[in-house]
Structures are given as structure tokens and as C-alpha cells.
Design a protein around this motif. Structure first.
Motif, PDB file in Angstrom:
ATOM      1  N   ASP A 164      71.091 -63.553  41.773  1.00 11.22           N
ATOM      2  CA  ASP A 164      71.753 -64.126  42.939  1.00 11.22           C
ATOM      3  C   ASP A 164      70.728 -64.791  43.851  1.00 11.22           C
ATOM      4  O   ASP A 164      69.534 -64.849  43.528  1.00 11.22           O
TER       5      ASP A 164
ATOM      6  N   ASP B 242      78.624 -67.272  40.789  1.00  8.42           N
ATOM      7  CA  ASP B 242      78.883 -68.463  41.586  1.00  8.42           C
ATOM      8  C   ASP B 242      78.171 -68.381  42.931  1.00  8.42           C
ATOM      9  O   ASP B 242      77.469 -67.400  43.230  1.00  8.42           O
TER      10      ASP B 242
ATOM     11  N   LEU C 250      79.224 -67.832  45.814  1.00 11.71           N
ATOM     12  CA  LEU C 250      79.713 -66.778  46.706  1.00 11.71           C
ATOM     13  C   LEU C 250      79.264 -65.391  46.270  1.00 11.71           C
ATOM     14  O   LEU C 250      79.555 -64.401  46.934  1.00 11.71           O
TER      15      LEU C 250
ATOM     16  N   ASN D  45      80.188 -64.003  43.355  1.00 14.90           N
ATOM     17  CA  ASN D  45      81.111 -63.433  42.381  1.00 14.90           C
ATOM     18  C   ASN D  45      80.487 -63.490  40.991  1.00 14.90           C
ATOM     19  O   ASN D  45      79.910 -64.518  40.612  1.00 14.90           O
TER      20      ASN D  45
ATOM     21  N   THR E  77      83.728 -59.250  42.403  1.00 13.63           N
ATOM     22  CA  THR E  77      83.241 -59.764  43.679  1.00 13.63           C
ATOM     23  C   THR E  77      81.950 -59.052  44.068  1.00 13.63           C
ATOM     24  O   THR E  77      81.597 -58.024  43.495  1.00 13.63           O
ATOM     25  N   LYS E  78      81.262 -59.582  45.054  1.00 16.89           N
ATOM     26  CA  LYS E  78      80.006 -58.965  45.491  1.00 16.89           C
ATOM     27  C   LYS E  78      80.232 -57.584  46.096  1.00 16.89           C
ATOM     28  O   LYS E  78      79.294 -56.803  46.232  1.00 16.89           O
TER      29      LYS E  78
ATOM     30  N   ASN F 242      87.825 -71.035  43.525  1.00 18.76           N
ATOM     31  CA  ASN F 242      86.920 -71.036  44.693  1.00 18.76           C
ATOM     32  C   ASN F 242      85.856 -72.104  44.570  1.00 18.76           C
ATOM     33  O   ASN F 242      85.651 -72.696  43.536  1.00 18.76           O
TER      34      ASN F 242
END
Length: 280
Positions: free
Chosen positions: A177, A219, A221, A223, A238-239, A280
Motif C-alpha cells: 500500500d 486500489d 483506497l 481495498n 476493505t482496509k 470505486n
């Protein structure tokens, strides 16, 4: 007469209500344990997992997480005791059986480790890991090597320094990330590991819906998308750790590649590549 029947009816319902109340209390403790685990407060997480199994003695997931924390903290005897409780209650939980064998090996209890490994059938996803550990045990003369060293520094020929992360069960896909955290799909453990830049490692996601994870993508965000090979689908995590099935009915999804809002999935079962547009 009616009043008497009503009283009997209420008495019959009481155990059901009590059982539901106990289950809810155990689940609340379990969720608190997960919350503390995600922020790295392992002792606090262990406290809530212990409370969950005290309230509900057959709460297998709480036992598993508690044992994993003890193992991560190097409290191997405590971890072994917990994994043994799973074996007593659910001997077909071969992930926990393998964990019990691995911890017993670390404690030098080779005979006990072998006894656990022998119960893992060929049909289990843990079978190859079990045979690998069995070979290590058989070749160990003075206690063997620690099979779950979290971080090791290696000097290369060019005198550069790199880091090697060991003890990851069946590592496959990897992504990073924006904060430098590394996420690794653990195929044999049905989980996603998270490795911080400091080298600290935690289980980012482990859930019954994760089954044979291989390819990963991430991605903007945060995710994470998982090629869930054995369940023939793609998951979105999700995170915050919320898991949903993004795409179902993909025949043996393997590799993932994300470009903008377009996710590409290789399907080994159909010898094809699929394209999916993300919302998204």
C-alpha cells in the motif's frame, strides 16, 4: 391450568434465551479481540479471546486466534495448550492440527508433533505443509531450526542487506500500500498476512470465505482484491477488514492486475482472462 402451561412454556424457553445471551457475550468479546489485534495490542486481544472461550468453551475461532497470538508472542507452551483444545473439540480442523504440530516442534516435543501430523489426511490443504514439517522433524538432531522466524537479516555477496520473511504458510500473491505495508496471500493458511515496514507481521484477514488465496491487487483506497482460487471467486477486503464477494463463479481465478478502475483476472479453469470494471 392455562397458567401452569404458560409457566412450563417459559421455563422451556429460558435455556434457549440463556444460550443466546452467552453466544452474544462471547461474540462481543471475540469482536473486541479482533479490534485490538488489528491495532497491534496483542495482550489486550488475547484477553478478550480468552474471555470469549471462557464464556463459550466451544468457540473454535476464538481458540484459534488466541493460540495464534500466543505463538506470535513466542509463548509456545500456551499456544500449544490452546491448539490442543481445538483438537479435542474439532479434530478435523487441520489448520489447528498443523499449528499444534508446528508449535510442538518448536518446543522440541517431536513425538507429539509427529502424532498430530499423522492425523492430517492427503485430502487436506495442510497435507503438503505437514509432510514438509515431518521431514524437518526427522532431520533434526539437536532441535532443528525455528520454522517461523519472523524476520531475518541476510548479507548478500554484494554486501547489500535484504530482509527475508520466513514461516509464511504457502505465500503466493503480494501487494503493497501507500504506507509501505506488504500484504501476502497465504494459500495454505487461507489468510492474508500484513507485514509492516518495521518487519512486524500480523494476520490482516482470516475468514471462512477466504479459501486458497493466490493473486492480490490493491486500489488507491486501500481495498484489497483476492483471487480466491479454491472458492472460484474474487473477494474484496476493505482496509478495515470487511470482506465481500466481488465476483462469483470464476473457474480457478489465479492472477490479478488492476489498472485504474479496471480489474483483470486470469482464469486457469477456463484458460481465459476476464475484465471487470470497479465501481470505486
Amino acid at each position: 391450568m392455562l397458567k401452569k402451561i404458560l409457566i412450563i412454556f417459559i421455563l422451556l424457553l429460558l435455556p434457549v434465551f440463556a444460550s443466546a445471551e452467552i453466544a452474544n457475550e462471547a461474540r462481543l468479546d471475540y469482536n473486541k479481540g479482533l479490534d485490538y489485534y488489528k491495532i497491534g495490542q496483542y495482550e489486550k486481544a488475547a484477553e478478550y479471546f480468552r474471555s470469549a472461550v471462557n464464556v463459550s468453551p466451544d468457540f473454535i475461532d476464538a481458540y484459534y486466534n488466541l493460540g495464534s497470538i500466543y505463538e506470535f508472542l513466542g509463548q509456545y507452551q500456551a499456544a500449544l495448550t490452546v491448539f490442543e483444545q481445538i483438537f479435542i473439540r474439532q479434530p478435523s480442523d487441520y489448520e489447528a492440527v498443523y499449528k499444534a504440530a508446528a508449535v510442538a516442534f518448536k518446543l522440541g516435543q517431536y513425538e507429539k508433533a509427529m502424532q498430530y501430523l499423522e492425523t492430517i489426511p492427503r485430502s487436506s490443504s495442510q497435507y503438503d505443509l505437514a509432510r514438509s514439517l515431518e521431514r524437518q522433524i526427522r532431520s533434526s538432531n539437536t532441535g532443528g531450526r525455528d520454522i517461523n522466524v519472523p524476520l531475518q537479516t541476510v548479507d548478500t555477496v554484494s554486501n547489500q542487506v535484504s530482509h527475508m520473511f520466513e514461516g509464511i504458510q504457502g505465500p503466493t500473491g503480494m501487494v503493497t500500500d501507500d504506507y509501505g505495508n506488504l500484504y501476502v496471500a497465504c494459500y495454505a493458511d487461507n489468510s492474508i498476512a500484513k507485514i509492516f515496514p518495521s518487519g512486524q507481521r500480523v494476520i490482516f484477514a482470516k475468514d471462512k470465505r477466504i479459501n486458497g488465496p493466490i493473486g492480490l491487487a490493491i486500489d488507491a483506497l486501500g481495498n484489497i482484491y483476492v483471487a480466491n482460487y479454491s472458492n472460484n471467486n474474487v473477494l474484496k477486503i476493505t482496509k478495515n477488514g470487511v470482506i465481500t464477494v466481488l465476483i462469483a463463479n470464476i473457474d480457478k481465478p489465479y492472477g490479478l492486475y488492476l489498472k485504474g478502475n479496471m480489474l483483470f483476472i486470469s482464469s486457469q479453469g477456463s484458460n481465459s482472462v476476464l475484465r471487470y470494471k470497479l465501481d470505486n
